[in-house]
Design a protein around this motif. Structure first.
Motif, PDB file in Angstrom:
ATOM      1  N   ALA A   1      -0.817   4.032  -2.054  1.00 43.32           N
ATOM      2  CA  ALA A   1      -2.331   3.499  -2.401  1.00 43.32           C
ATOM      3  C   ALA A   1      -3.127   4.654  -1.458  1.00 43.32           C
ATOM      4  N   THR A   2      -4.472   4.299  -1.460  1.00 41.86           N
ATOM      5  CA  THR A   2      -5.377   4.636  -0.744  1.00 41.86           C
ATOM      6  C   THR A   2      -6.515   3.415  -0.752  1.00 41.86           C
ATOM      7  N   VAL A   3      -7.588   4.320   1.086  1.00 38.29           N
ATOM      8  CA  VAL A   3      -7.828   3.225   1.546  1.00 38.29           C
ATOM      9  C   VAL A   3      -9.157   4.225   2.066  1.00 38.29           C
TER      10      VAL A   3
ATOM     11  N   VAL B   1      -9.292  -0.808  -1.365  1.00 39.68           N
ATOM     12  CA  VAL B   1      -7.959  -0.452  -1.327  1.00 39.68           C
ATOM     13  C   VAL B   1      -7.973  -0.009  -3.064  1.00 39.68           C
ATOM     14  N   SER B   2      -8.018   0.653  -3.209  1.00 44.34           N
ATOM     15  CA  SER B   2      -7.712   1.267  -4.342  1.00 44.34           C
ATOM     16  C   SER B   2      -5.994   1.382  -4.485  1.00 44.34           C
ATOM     17  N   PHE B   3      -5.446   1.054  -5.650  1.00 41.50           N
ATOM     18  CA  PHE B   3      -3.434   0.682  -5.982  1.00 41.50           C
ATOM     19  C   PHE B   3      -3.848   2.474  -7.486  1.00 41.50           C
TER      20      PHE B   3
ATOM     21  N   ARG C   1     -14.729   7.928   4.327  1.00 43.32           N
ATOM     22  CA  ARG C   1     -13.924   8.974   3.161  1.00 43.32           C
ATOM     23  C   ARG C   1     -12.438   8.193   3.110  1.00 43.32           C
ATOM     24  N   SER C   2     -11.436   8.704   2.461  1.00 43.52           N
ATOM     25  CA  SER C   2     -10.441   8.020   2.020  1.00 43.52           C
ATOM     26  C   SER C   2      -9.319   9.387   2.705  1.00 43.52           C
ATOM     27  N   ILE C   3      -8.349   7.364   2.471  1.00 41.30           N
ATOM     28  CA  ILE C   3      -7.374   7.955   3.370  1.00 41.30           C
ATOM     29  C   ILE C   3      -6.024   7.678   2.375  1.00 41.30           C
TER      30      ILE C   3
ATOM     31  N   LEU D   1       0.865  -1.306  -0.018  1.00 38.82           N
ATOM     32  CA  LEU D   1       0.059   0.032  -0.219  1.00 38.82           C
ATOM     33  C   LEU D   1       0.884   0.699   0.086  1.00 38.82           C
ATOM     34  N   LEU D   2       1.877   0.832   0.754  1.00 39.45           N
ATOM     35  CA  LEU D   2       2.565   2.370   0.686  1.00 39.45           C
ATOM     36  C   LEU D   2       3.674   2.676  -0.295  1.00 39.45           C
TER      37      LEU D   2
END
Lengths: 161, 266
Positions: free
Chosen positions: B131-133, B163-165, B138-140, B126-127
């Motif tokens: 990526a966006t959680v 999770v969006s990558f 919300r989106s983080i 993710l890092l």
């Protein structure tokens, strides 16, 4: 307490369990299906592996309530009457067990492996896929041999059906 | 395990409502971290809200430049997904190294990142992939999500939904697993974005959980090759030091794993 309804080894089962009851304890303590073992109780050793909806799962790390509605297969449910499942027969013929404690989990994981890979199994794959099943006796050599042997037998059995 | 009350939610809203009613509720997906922790009595939630059967929380899709994996998708489905293998093969590979096959049949990506174990694999992906959680509120961004050992930016009751990558130009993961637990003694994820930016994330090494490696990122941005990392000095300050490996050993592993990852990414 909750009421769980499952299909276990082809039979409809209804049971009252505490919500914290692990699936392995429902199987062993309430239903008398003691073929499924508790080894490490920390999801590492694989002695407790059963199939939930066709997938190998550690029943010591699954709540009975989570499995409600599912189809569960245990080591007791794979033979056809007196005829051993090809994986069980291969373990017997290849001396794939010594004390036998890990064997039910090994066999349930191994059947799952053969289902996933079909005939495309080699020794390295079997060893890698058995990572979550620990045996303290055999050194794995004959277990791997058994799984490879069974993969061939299961292919023949599937073709015959 | 202490007593608890189990609820099975059929929608994200229902899960949030059930959570709010519990005095000390926890969401339950695959349960492959939460249940072992409950067995050790290190956690004793009053209520367990099972989110694994919520249809909106399971699935994988790739659209344009983004791969989205819903939170309760089991590892096995991610590792074997043709969509993931084609969009971000390094992610499919990373997930294939988590635990063992039976664990991957139950464990989920949402559960892993919500727990933020300092030796878990998923946080590194993710890092490094920026990526966006997505949560029910919300989106983080991953960089804001992981807040140190077992700590995230999630509020109480906030539920991860996906999770969006962003799909990178190149990426790879190299892991040195602990031989017994299979957790990462050190794992390094390297990614080169389609705009030429480089991000490197390390798991298993730092006392503060997953972290980026700016020095390695700068070296790779100038020259994307394993040899570019030869001259980088990795400090052992703040790295874990335990019976499995000293901090100096882990510092060296960061370099070696980063080099192996770059070589694998090609």
């Amino acid at each position: 307490m909750s009421t769980v309804k499952l299909t276990i080894n082809g039979k409809a089962v209804t049971a009252e369990v505490e919500d914290r009851t692990l699936l392995v304890h429902l199987l062993r303590d309430q239903l008398g299906l003691t073929g499924t073992h508790v080894g490490c109780d920390t999801s590492q050793c694989g002695a407790c592996v059963v199939h939930i909806d066709g997938r190998a799962v550690k029943s010591c790390t699954t709540l009975a309530v989570q499995a409600s509605g599912a189809t569960v297969t245990t080591i007791e449910g794979i033979a056809k009457g007196d005829e051993l499942h090809p994986m069980q027969a291969a373990f017997r013929d290849n001396h794939g067990l010594q004390c036998g404690y890990c064997t039910p989990g090994m066999i349930m994981s191994a059947i799952d492996i053969v289902h996933r890979y079909g005939g495309n199994l080699d020794e390295d794959t079997v060893r890698a896929e058995l990572e979550g099943n620990i045996c303290r006796c055999t050194g794995y050599h004959n277990i791997v041999k058994s799984v490879l042997d069974a993969a061939g037998r299961m292919k023949v059995a599937a073709a015959a059906e | 395990m202490h007593e608890t009350t189990y609820h099975r939610a059929s929608s994200v809203d229902e899960a949030a409502t059930l959570y709010a009613k519990g005095s000390e509720a926890r969401y339950l997906a695959g349960g492959h971290t939460l249940l072992p922790v409950m067995k050790q009595r290190l956690a004793s939630p009053s209520d367990l809200i099972d989110i694994a059967k919520i249809k909106d929380l399971v699935g994988i899709e790739a659209t344009g430049d983004t791969l989205t994996i819903k939170a309760a998708t089991p590892y096995f489905d991610i590792a074997t997904s043709a969509t993931v293998k084609s969009a971000i093969p390094a992610l499919a590979y990373l997930i294939s190294l988590v635990g063992d096959p039976a664990v991957r049949h139950r464990g989920t990506i949402g559960g892993s990142i919500a727990n933020n174990d300092p030796a878990a694999d998923s946080p590194a992906a993710l890092l490094a992939l920026d990526a966006t959680v997505k949560t029910n509120k919300r989106s983080i961004k991953a960089g804001d999500f992981f807040k140190g050992l077992f700590t995230t930016a999630l509020d109480d009751g906030e539920l991860i939904t996906a999770v969006s990558f962003p799909i990178p130009a190149k990426a790879a993961y190299a892991k040195f697993p602990h031989p017994a637990s299979r957790f990462a003694l050190t794992g390094v994820f390297v990614a080169k974005t389609k705009t030429g930016d480089v991000r490197v994330a390390v798991t298993g090494a730092s006392q503060g959980g997953v972290m980026r490696m700016p020095a390695i990122e700068a070296a790779l941005k100038a020259n994307w090759s394993a040899s570019a990392i030869d001259g980088v000095t990795v400090s052992d300050q703040g790295l874990m030091d335990d019976l499995h490996g000293t901090s100096a050993y882990r510092a060296n592993l960061i370099k070696v794993m980063a080099q192996r990852a770059v070589t694998a990414a090609g």
